[in-house]
Scaffold this motif. Structure first.
Motif, PDB file in Angstrom:
ATOM      1  N   TYR A   1      -7.661  67.146  67.491  1.00  0.00           N
ATOM      2  CA  TYR A   1      -6.898  67.499  68.611  1.00  0.00           C
ATOM      3  C   TYR A   1      -5.529  68.283  68.406  1.00  0.00           C
ATOM      4  CZ  TYR A   1      -5.081  62.780  67.748  1.00  0.00           C
ATOM      5  OH  TYR A   1      -4.797  61.594  67.129  1.00  0.00           O
ATOM      6  N   VAL A   2      -5.792  69.644  67.750  1.00  0.00           N
ATOM      7  CA  VAL A   2      -4.594  70.467  67.378  1.00  0.00           C
ATOM      8  C   VAL A   2      -4.331  71.803  68.237  1.00  0.00           C
ATOM      9  CG1 VAL A   2      -5.073  69.784  64.912  1.00  0.00           C
ATOM     10  CG2 VAL A   2      -6.622  71.831  65.821  1.00  0.00           C
ATOM     11  N   LEU A   3      -5.116  71.621  69.429  1.00  0.00           N
ATOM     12  CA  LEU A   3      -4.787  72.850  70.505  1.00  0.00           C
ATOM     13  C   LEU A   3      -3.813  72.102  71.537  1.00  0.00           C
ATOM     14  CD1 LEU A   3      -8.177  73.854  70.922  1.00  0.00           C
ATOM     15  CD2 LEU A   3      -6.627  74.553  69.399  1.00  0.00           C
ATOM     16  N   LYS A   4      -3.259  72.980  72.118  1.00  0.00           N
ATOM     17  CA  LYS A   4      -2.140  72.825  73.353  1.00  0.00           C
ATOM     18  C   LYS A   4      -2.945  72.019  74.279  1.00  0.00           C
ATOM     19  CE  LYS A   4      -2.350  77.312  74.923  1.00  0.00           C
ATOM     20  NZ  LYS A   4      -1.482  78.369  75.358  1.00  0.00           N
ATOM     21  N   LYS A   5      -2.126  71.167  74.944  1.00  0.00           N
ATOM     22  CA  LYS A   5      -2.791  70.032  76.162  1.00  0.00           C
ATOM     23  C   LYS A   5      -3.709  70.826  77.144  1.00  0.00           C
ATOM     24  CE  LYS A   5       1.357  68.343  76.849  1.00  0.00           C
ATOM     25  NZ  LYS A   5       2.122  68.644  75.778  1.00  0.00           N
TER      26      LYS A   5
ATOM     27  N   ASP B   1      -1.254  73.919  65.497  1.00  0.00           N
ATOM     28  CA  ASP B   1      -0.902  74.980  65.860  1.00  0.00           C
ATOM     29  C   ASP B   1       0.606  74.650  65.981  1.00  0.00           C
ATOM     30  OD1 ASP B   1      -0.562  73.191  67.998  1.00  0.00           O
ATOM     31  OD2 ASP B   1      -1.373  74.530  69.552  1.00  0.00           O
ATOM     32  N   ILE B   2       1.143  74.020  65.567  1.00  0.00           N
ATOM     33  CA  ILE B   2       2.482  73.361  65.709  1.00  0.00           C
ATOM     34  C   ILE B   2       3.326  74.255  64.621  1.00  0.00           C
ATOM     35  CG2 ILE B   2       4.352  71.604  65.031  1.00  0.00           C
ATOM     36  CD1 ILE B   2       2.485  70.668  67.161  1.00  0.00           C
ATOM     37  N   LYS B   3       4.472  74.810  65.006  1.00  0.00           N
ATOM     38  CA  LYS B   3       5.097  75.874  64.147  1.00  0.00           C
ATOM     39  C   LYS B   3       5.509  75.274  62.694  1.00  0.00           C
ATOM     40  CE  LYS B   3       8.662  79.504  64.352  1.00  0.00           C
ATOM     41  NZ  LYS B   3       9.487  79.156  63.153  1.00  0.00           N
ATOM     42  N   THR B   4       5.488  75.855  61.937  1.00  0.00           N
ATOM     43  CA  THR B   4       5.915  75.599  60.420  1.00  0.00           C
ATOM     44  C   THR B   4       7.477  75.432  60.490  1.00  0.00           C
ATOM     45  OG1 THR B   4       4.034  76.765  59.224  1.00  0.00           O
ATOM     46  CG2 THR B   4       5.820  76.286  58.058  1.00  0.00           C
ATOM     47  N   PRO B   5       8.217  74.670  60.018  1.00  0.00           N
ATOM     48  CA  PRO B   5       9.459  74.548  59.848  1.00  0.00           C
ATOM     49  C   PRO B   5      10.118  75.855  59.451  1.00  0.00           C
ATOM     50  CG  PRO B   5       8.712  72.553  58.878  1.00  0.00           C
ATOM     51  CD  PRO B   5       7.672  73.576  59.001  1.00  0.00           C
ATOM     52  N   GLN B   6      11.094  76.260  60.119  1.00  0.00           N
ATOM     53  CA  GLN B   6      11.737  77.392  59.898  1.00  0.00           C
ATOM     54  C   GLN B   6      12.610  77.710  58.663  1.00  0.00           C
ATOM     55  OE1 GLN B   6      11.209  80.321  61.981  1.00  0.00           O
ATOM     56  NE2 GLN B   6      12.059  81.542  60.355  1.00  0.00           N
ATOM     57  N   VAL B   7      13.036  76.240  58.166  1.00  0.00           N
ATOM     58  CA  VAL B   7      13.634  76.357  56.742  1.00  0.00           C
ATOM     59  C   VAL B   7      12.627  76.501  55.726  1.00  0.00           C
ATOM     60  CG1 VAL B   7      13.065  73.903  56.484  1.00  0.00           C
ATOM     61  CG2 VAL B   7      15.201  74.961  55.430  1.00  0.00           C
ATOM     62  N   ALA B   8      11.284  76.413  55.745  1.00  0.00           N
ATOM     63  CA  ALA B   8      10.623  76.652  54.964  1.00  0.00           C
ATOM     64  C   ALA B   8      10.212  78.116  54.633  1.00  0.00           C
ATOM     65  CB  ALA B   8       9.164  75.928  55.007  1.00  0.00           C
ATOM     66  N   LEU B   9       9.953  78.775  55.829  1.00  0.00           N
ATOM     67  CA  LEU B   9       9.750  80.180  55.908  1.00  0.00           C
ATOM     68  C   LEU B   9      10.832  80.967  55.443  1.00  0.00           C
ATOM     69  CD1 LEU B   9       8.094  80.207  59.591  1.00  0.00           C
ATOM     70  CD2 LEU B   9       6.788  80.352  57.378  1.00  0.00           C
TER      71      LEU B   9
ATOM     72  N   PHE C   1       2.172  60.805  60.570  1.00  0.00           N
ATOM     73  CA  PHE C   1       1.598  60.859  61.683  1.00  0.00           C
ATOM     74  C   PHE C   1       0.713  59.548  62.330  1.00  0.00           C
ATOM     75  CE2 PHE C   1       0.832  65.244  60.147  1.00  0.00           C
ATOM     76  CZ  PHE C   1       1.733  65.710  60.947  1.00  0.00           C
ATOM     77  N   ALA C   2       1.776  58.566  62.492  1.00  0.00           N
ATOM     78  CA  ALA C   2       1.336  57.058  62.931  1.00  0.00           C
ATOM     79  C   ALA C   2       1.973  56.771  64.340  1.00  0.00           C
ATOM     80  CB  ALA C   2       2.031  56.148  62.081  1.00  0.00           C
TER      81      ALA C   2
ATOM     82  N   GLU D   1       9.353  65.209  67.592  1.00  0.00           N
ATOM     83  CA  GLU D   1       8.672  66.057  68.602  1.00  0.00           C
ATOM     84  C   GLU D   1       7.194  66.264  68.194  1.00  0.00           C
ATOM     85  OE1 GLU D   1      10.983  69.550  68.460  1.00  0.00           O
ATOM     86  OE2 GLU D   1      12.781  68.398  68.905  1.00  0.00           O
ATOM     87  N   VAL D   2       6.908  66.391  67.024  1.00  0.00           N
ATOM     88  CA  VAL D   2       5.399  66.508  66.722  1.00  0.00           C
ATOM     89  C   VAL D   2       4.515  65.303  67.011  1.00  0.00           C
ATOM     90  CG1 VAL D   2       3.797  66.980  64.932  1.00  0.00           C
ATOM     91  CG2 VAL D   2       5.933  68.379  64.865  1.00  0.00           C
ATOM     92  N   ILE D   3       4.941  64.003  66.708  1.00  0.00           N
ATOM     93  CA  ILE D   3       4.373  62.921  67.090  1.00  0.00           C
ATOM     94  C   ILE D   3       4.267  62.691  68.436  1.00  0.00           C
ATOM     95  CG2 ILE D   3       4.467  60.401  66.853  1.00  0.00           C
ATOM     96  CD1 ILE D   3       5.618  60.993  63.907  1.00  0.00           C
ATOM     97  N   GLU D   4       5.213  63.091  69.302  1.00  0.00           N
ATOM     98  CA  GLU D   4       5.191  62.769  70.816  1.00  0.00           C
ATOM     99  C   GLU D   4       3.989  63.801  71.382  1.00  0.00           C
ATOM    100  OE1 GLU D   4       8.058  63.569  74.785  1.00  0.00           O
ATOM    101  OE2 GLU D   4       8.817  63.221  72.498  1.00  0.00           O
ATOM    102  N   GLU D   5       4.316  65.014  70.679  1.00  0.00           N
ATOM    103  CA  GLU D   5       3.155  66.000  71.132  1.00  0.00           C
ATOM    104  C   GLU D   5       1.509  65.543  70.897  1.00  0.00           C
ATOM    105  OE1 GLU D   5       1.349  69.614  72.796  1.00  0.00           O
ATOM    106  OE2 GLU D   5       3.400  68.388  72.951  1.00  0.00           O
ATOM    107  N   TYR D   6       1.336  64.885  69.645  1.00  0.00           N
ATOM    108  CA  TYR D   6       0.095  64.355  69.314  1.00  0.00           C
ATOM    109  C   TYR D   6      -0.330  63.279  70.239  1.00  0.00           C
ATOM    110  CZ  TYR D   6      -0.403  67.910  65.303  1.00  0.00           C
ATOM    111  OH  TYR D   6      -0.590  68.823  64.683  1.00  0.00           O
ATOM    112  N   VAL D   7       0.445  62.480  70.303  1.00  0.00           N
ATOM    113  CA  VAL D   7       0.118  61.173  70.916  1.00  0.00           C
ATOM    114  C   VAL D   7      -0.524  61.627  72.406  1.00  0.00           C
ATOM    115  CG1 VAL D   7       0.994  59.322  72.385  1.00  0.00           C
ATOM    116  CG2 VAL D   7       1.746  59.513  69.833  1.00  0.00           C
ATOM    117  N   ALA D   8       0.375  62.619  73.046  1.00  0.00           N
ATOM    118  CA  ALA D   8       0.058  63.314  74.320  1.00  0.00           C
ATOM    119  C   ALA D   8      -1.189  64.030  74.386  1.00  0.00           C
ATOM    120  CB  ALA D   8       1.191  64.318  74.998  1.00  0.00           C
ATOM    121  N   ARG D   9      -1.399  64.730  73.261  1.00  0.00           N
ATOM    122  CA  ARG D   9      -2.811  65.373  73.160  1.00  0.00           C
ATOM    123  C   ARG D   9      -4.029  64.367  72.922  1.00  0.00           C
ATOM    124  NH1 ARG D   9      -1.720  70.480  68.994  1.00  0.00           N
ATOM    125  NH2 ARG D   9      -0.090  71.522  70.199  1.00  0.00           N
TER     126      ARG D   9
END
Length: 397
Positions: free
Chosen positions: A373-377, A42-50, A208-209, A290-298
């Motif tokens: 674990y791809v959902l918000k906390k 559910d992480i936002k796709t990088p805006q530069v790609a969009l 993602f390590a 930021e993404v890795i920090e979020e996934y570790v928390a999840r």
């Protein structure tokens, strides 16, 4: 009546997607479903790609080169070089997702009846790719007791025969989240060289390590240059699953030339998706931090929550965003369907992936599920509560 092929009959259903009709019915009946079954971030796709796609003024949406845009391959090679993978654009073929890259790899190095050794549990579609290619999987079971670490090399060696063409690993692992150490990768490399085998390494979760560990690629070993084939994808790294852009990477030019024939047969990878994928390489490092920090928390919320449920055993993942949980039940397929058809808590339920489909050994993993674990906390916390209540109700039933 004409008959379906034996290959078609043997093609396995996806353990991740086969319960979708039951989920759709549950939603129509008003249930809210927390989807823990599929690795759709559910992480936002990088805006530069969009923005790269949005700002295009293409008048003719034409084919690309069968190997993919040269500019993209050059930029991708530069990305790999920053991570100690010494490749050039000529070592890369852009594919329609990592799935196509795996099919290209199997098609290039195996013949019908050949064998590939894979530690299990493994990404469920490896079963499908092997069936489509006429390849036999020789599994080696890893265990939840050590979080699905690499099995002993001696176990691999026992399975090697004249039919063995490759060892296939996923690093970090789907569905286990296990991150192979540098020492484990070097052990596999020595085995591959000793027996003249390929190693196919699916590295789509390489960014993602966790816990201070670093990903170590088979492509980093010079002595393995002619044996190593890497599969990669933008799907998870940039939360771009719908782009369907991946790649096959190898220093072995015979492998690349052979895979190119498969690439030419399917003409080219999608143009707009390549534009987005090339632009995504400009994503700043802060995005991944930021993404890795979020996934570790999840991960921590999920693992700690599961460990508190009576009878549940879980392997702690060190990478990717999956874990395998062993439940105090006999049939996870029945439980997963029951969750959707017959259970709810305040109008809500969860959807999980039965883990038996991530094994090729019959009747293995039947009491296990894979959780993404791809959902918000807060949604993960609620999903754990639902799982605990559901298990109590199911066991009474």
């Amino acid at each position: 009546m004409p008959k379906i092929s034996l290959k078609g009959q043997e093609m396995p259903e996806s353990p991740i997607r086969k319960l979708v009709p039951f989920a759709e019915a549950a939603i129509k009946n008003g249930k809210k479903i927390y989807q823990l079954n599929i690795g759709q971030p559910d992480i936002k796709t990088p805006q530069v790609a969009l923005d790269a796609v949005k700002n295009q003024d293409i008048e003719v949406l034409s084919y690309s080169h069968s190997a993919g845009f040269e500019s993209y391959r050059e930029k991708l090679a530069a990305y790999y070089q920053k991570t100690a993978i010494p490749v050039s654009k000529n070592d890369i073929i852009i594919s329609t997702g990592g799935s196509e890259a795996l099919l290209f790899a199997m098609g290039s190095i195996t013949d019908p009846g050949d064998e590939v050794i894979i530690p299990e549990p493994f990404y469920a579609n490896y079963n499908g790719f092997a069936t489509a290619s006429g390849v036999k999987i020789r599994p080696i079971e890893s265990t939840i007791e050590n979080s699905f670490a690499l099995p002993p090399i001696s176990d691999f060696e026992k399975l090697i025969s004249e039919k063995t063409k490759a060892i296939l690993i996923c690093n970090p692992g789907n569905p286990t989240g296990y991150l192979y150490t540098e020492e484990e990768i070097k052990q596999l490399a020595a085995l591959a060289i000793k027996h003249d085998l390929f190693i196919i390494s699916d590295e789509v979760y390489r960014e993602f390590a966790y816990d201070g560990q670093k990903h170590f690629s088979i492509m980093s070993l010079p002595e393995l240059s002619q044996n190593a084939i890497m599969v990669d994808s933008v799907s998870k790294r940039y939360s771009m699953c719908g782009a369907r852009i991946g790649c096959l990477v190898s220093k072995n030019q015979e492998v690349i030339a052979t895979a190119m024939k498969f690439a030419q047969a399917r003409l080219s990878p999608p143009t707009f998706a390549q534009i987005a994928a090339e632009a995504a390489l400009d994503t700043p490092d802060s995005y991944f931090e930021e993404v890795i920090e979020e996934y570790v928390a999840r991960r921590n919320i999920l693992v700690e929550g599961l460990e508190k449920i009576d009878g549940v055993k879980v392997g702690k993942p060190k990478g990717a965003f999956y874990c395998i949980a062993e439940l105090p039940i006999e049939d996870a397929d029945d439980f997963a369907r029951w969750l959707l058809e017959d259970f709810e808590d305040e109008g809500e339920t969860i959807m999980v992936a039965p883990a038996a489909g991530f094994y090729s050994t019959p009747n293995t993993g039947k009491n296990q599920i894979r959780i993404a674990y791809v959902l918000k906390k807060e949604d993960l916390e609620r999903a754990i509560i639902i799982l605990e209540k559901a298990l109590k109700s199911y066991l009474k039933k």
